[in-house]
Write an enzyme that holds these catalytic residues in place. Structure first.
Site, PDB file in Angstrom:
ATOM      1  N   TYR A 485      50.317  37.797  33.557  1.00  0.00           N
ATOM      2  CA  TYR A 485      49.341  36.570  34.335  1.00  0.00           C
ATOM      3  C   TYR A 485      50.249  35.434  34.542  1.00  0.00           C
ATOM      4  CZ  TYR A 485      45.673  33.737  35.782  1.00  0.00           C
ATOM      5  OH  TYR A 485      44.635  33.043  36.407  1.00  0.00           O
ATOM      6  N   SER A 565      44.659  37.885  40.663  1.00  0.00           N
ATOM      7  CA  SER A 565      44.518  36.478  40.992  1.00  0.00           C
ATOM      8  C   SER A 565      45.852  35.743  40.836  1.00  0.00           C
ATOM      9  CB  SER A 565      43.521  35.899  39.950  1.00  0.00           C
ATOM     10  OG  SER A 565      43.109  34.746  40.278  1.00  0.00           O
ATOM     11  N   ASP A 648      34.740  37.442  47.776  1.00  0.00           N
ATOM     12  CA  ASP A 648      35.601  36.567  46.974  1.00  0.00           C
ATOM     13  C   ASP A 648      35.567  35.327  47.262  1.00  0.00           C
ATOM     14  OD1 ASP A 648      37.308  35.224  45.221  1.00  0.00           O
ATOM     15  OD2 ASP A 648      38.937  36.930  45.341  1.00  0.00           O
ATOM     16  N   HIS A 683      35.051  37.353  43.019  1.00  0.00           N
ATOM     17  CA  HIS A 683      36.771  37.352  42.535  1.00  0.00           C
ATOM     18  C   HIS A 683      36.835  38.364  41.198  1.00  0.00           C
ATOM     19  CE1 HIS A 683      40.536  35.504  42.126  1.00  0.00           C
ATOM     20  NE2 HIS A 683      40.414  35.440  41.124  1.00  0.00           N
TER      21      HIS A 683
END
Length: 714
Positions: A485, A565, A648, A683
């Protein structure tokens, strides 16, 4: 925003859902969709920036909708025919349709919690009258719509337990509407219906007659990206028209800020927050015991984060001011000035990060993180250690559920090989017992979890968790998935992931890299992976991949990477910067056009993390790694599965559409470039188990086929 852009447009080809090169073979490498390519070039800060797929930004265009449907049809048709895909779906159903329960929270004499039933799609909200009372249904999201597209965002009970505020979301998007329910009768008010609850819930008063909340307008005349600047704090009195709710604190006018509100346990102090991105906050306090009092600045204008907890006659201040790994101060409420703050818990010398501070049972409960594993400790209000709360192993705990005046508390624990367990504990005595655990049909005994530390490009040591069979050959033959991430102070904790077990059972390996940009080692770790240091994150990830290869865990052609993301930005940058290092990429709800990201969704609220493309210095950093702008024609890219969602409203799906079109155009190899669209999903995806099952079956079937993992035993 610039007044004018240099734009030239030339239409080249028409949109089509016809697979390219279909005459070559029937392999998945030949699947893609032809896409119109325009000649759009802008000069930004003296740099020519091409944007050939800008037309794909307009989701309301019939042409864009047709293109999306064509991409989705191609992707699903191919993936559904992959060997082992249906067996994966069956196994995921076994893993996901299980009974589970959350830790209870006491409000008044009622205990509120959620329970997921093995035969239902969504968790049900329950309550009991007293700890041993009969279980009663409060709210069942499974009954809110026939197709499951209506979701519950939050449920917050009043302090007396007589009312709950809850939010309803269409397609699990961020936009929400708040409702009020009477707990005893389970009736919902027709009057107390509040739209504009995108980033807020209810902060109840002690008497339960009303609550504070952050309102975000839903006016279509305000661009979505600008709406955070219109956020304001309001107060709602039950039984009144929300349109008349009084303004408590005015809007900031700054779309890069988030606004929040809190109320002290005793109802005296109202606290207002303005977060300047993810690394700074301003705090105001208001003394509600004094008529006509106003908000007074508590700490403003500082480049740090602050959380203020009023308790009796003191303010507790939890901050990273002067302490990257956080510390705790207190000061009398009568003397809140900075010079009166007294440090009661300093930054830990052993490298532990203070993740959270709570008041439970008239004590301080701290959640700590040491080398990415959790610890819970109890302190008194002078900062003296009372006890460690023993955890059952190396894993993740995310704080406690409990009240400041109640000795009873609950905490969770999990790890890669231990599903969620909830423990009940006494703050006073320290006695702890297992209260509930999730039963998942897995056998963790064949697997080992390692934590390794490897050097990044600049020599920084990066931790990484690696999960694999104990008898795995160390010859580079094992298909592996590397996950990361690296942003927004998000820690990649070693929590249980049921989704990885079909992969492990088939002989694959799984790794999670704890990249800079997260909070694993405090705010300095975060800042070393943001703004002009963002490239560190991509270097950390590439170094983790190289470590797995160099140490015989896998090979480049058998290494898949996955991220969503901000993690989608990560894997997008990874595949464009090092296309030869990976065999497959799963990129989910990503940011990929870093030059136009501020114009869509919640993009402006991320400027403090990435920078502002309208500022020349920031632009130079962004254009240097923006994945959409670094797709090179003729490059043999790894197989790509792009996963996006039709609803989203946080990260606009235009990023996914434009990147897929560019990679399909430029790809010089025969690996597939696919885009799968999740319907009725935001999302975070949809909140239906059946959609998780199908989505993960598609993902892992794609990875298995691409990386050469044999699923025949599934």
């Amino acid at each position: 925003m610039r007044a004018s852009w240099l734009v030239a447009v030339a239409v080249l080809t028409s949109c089509s859902a016809t697979p390219q090169n279909s005459s070559k073979s029937d392999t998945p490498a030949e699947v893609s969709v032809q896409t119109r390519r325009d000649n759009i070039v802008e000069k930004i800060h003296g740099v020519d920036v091409a944007d050939p797929y800008r037309w794909l930004e307009d989701v309301n265009s019939p042409e864009v909708q047709a293109w999306m449907n064509g991409q989705d049809d191609v992707a699903r048709s191919y993936i559904e025919a992959l060997p082992g895909r249906d067996a994966l779906a069956k196994r995921f159903a076994e893993l996901y349709y299980v009974d589970s329960i959350s830790a209870p929270r006491r409000k008044g004499n009622r205990y509120f919690y959620t329970r997921r039933h093995a035969d239902q799609e969504k968790a049900v909200y329950y309550f009991r009258e007293g700890a041993d009372g009969e279980e009663q249904v409060l709210l069942d999201p499974n009954t809110l719509s026939e197709d499951g597209s209506v979701s519950v965002g939050f449920v917050v009970a009043s302090w007396d337990g007589n009312k709950v505020a809850y939010s309803i979301k269409e397609n699990n998007a961020d936009e929400a509407v708040m409702h009020i329910m009477d707990v005893a009768t389970r009736t919902t008010s027709d009057i107390d219906v509040i739209p504009g609850i995108k980033y807020s819930d209810a902060t109840w008063t002690l008497d339960g007659t009303g609550f504070y909340y952050t309102y975000l307008p839903t006016d279509d005349s305000i661009p979505v990206a600008d709406r955070p600047g219109y956020a304001e704090i309001r107060f709602h009195t039950l039984g009144t028209d929300p349109k008349t709710d009084p303004l408590i604190k005015e809007r900031t006018g700054d779309p890069t800020r988030f606004v929040g509100v809190d109320l002290s346990w005793d109802g005296r102090w109202l606290i207002s927050y303005e977060w300047r991105g993810w690394n700074a906050s301003d705090v105001w306090v208001k003394d509600l015991s004094k008529p006509d009092s106003e908000f007074v600045p508590f700490v403003t204008g500082q480049p740090n984060l602050y959380s203020v907890i009023p308790w009796k006659d003191d303010f507790l201040i939890f901050t990273n001011d002067g302490a990257s790994r956080w510390r705790l101060f207190k000061t009398p409420t009568a003397k809140p000035a900075r010079e009166n703050w007294k440090e009661i818990i300093p930054e830990f010398a052993d490298g532990s990060v203070i993740e959270n501070v709570q008041i439970i049972g008239d004590k301080l409960v701290l959640t700590l993180l040491k080398d990415v594993t959790s610890d819970l400790r109890v302190f008194d209000f002078d900062g003296k250690l009372v006890r460690d709360i023993e955890l059952p192993g190396v894993g993740a705990s995310f704080g406690m559920a409990g009240r400041p005046d109640d000795d009873e508390a609950y905490f969770s624990f999990q790890s890669f090989t231990i599903p969620m367990r909830i423990y009940k504990t006494s703050i006073k005595s320290g006695t702890t017992e297992l209260w509930n655990e999730v039963k998942v049909p897995i056998d963790p005994s064949p697997y080992v979890v390692e934590q390794v530390f490897y050097p990044s490009k600049d020599g920084t040591k990066i931790p990484m968790f690696v999960v694999h069979r104990k008898d795995m050959p160390v010859d580079g033959s094992t298909p592996f998935i590397l996950y990361g991430y690296g942003g927004f102070s998000v820690t990649m904790s070693p929590y249980f992931r049921a989704s990885i077990y079909p992969w492990l059972e088939a002989g694959g390996g799984y790794a999670v890299a704890n990249l800079r940009g997260g909070a694993e080692y405090g705010e300095a770790w975060h800042q070393d992976g943001m703004l002009h240091k963002k490239q560190n994150v991509f270097d950390d990830f590439a170094a983790g991949a190289q470590w797995l290869i160099d140490n015989g865990y896998t090979s480049a052609k058998k290494l898949g990477i996955r991220g969503g993301s901000n993690g989608g930005l990560l894997v997008g940058a990874a595949m464009t910067q090092n296309p030869d290092l990976y065999g497959a990429v799963v990129c989910e709800v990503p940011l990929l056009d870093m030059i136009r990201y501020t114009k869509f969704g919640s993009g402006k609220t991320w400027i403090s993390e990435y920078g502002d493309p309208d500022i020349a210095e920031d632009f130079q950093t962004l254009i240097a790694y923006s994945p959409y702008h670094h797709v090179e024609p003729g490059t043999k890219y790894p197989a790509l599965l792009m996963k996006t969602a039709d609803s989203d409203d946080r990260v606009d799906p235009m990023h996914a559409r434009k990147f897929v079109a560019e990679v399909q155009y430029a790809n010089g190899g025969e690996n597939p470039v696919l885009m799968r669209v999740e319907r009725n999903a935001g999302h975070g995806g949809a909140d239906l188990i059946r959609q998780y099952v199908q989505s993960d079956a598609d993902t892992y079937a794609f990875l298995a086929a691409t990386l050469g993992l044999d699923l025949s035993g599934r």
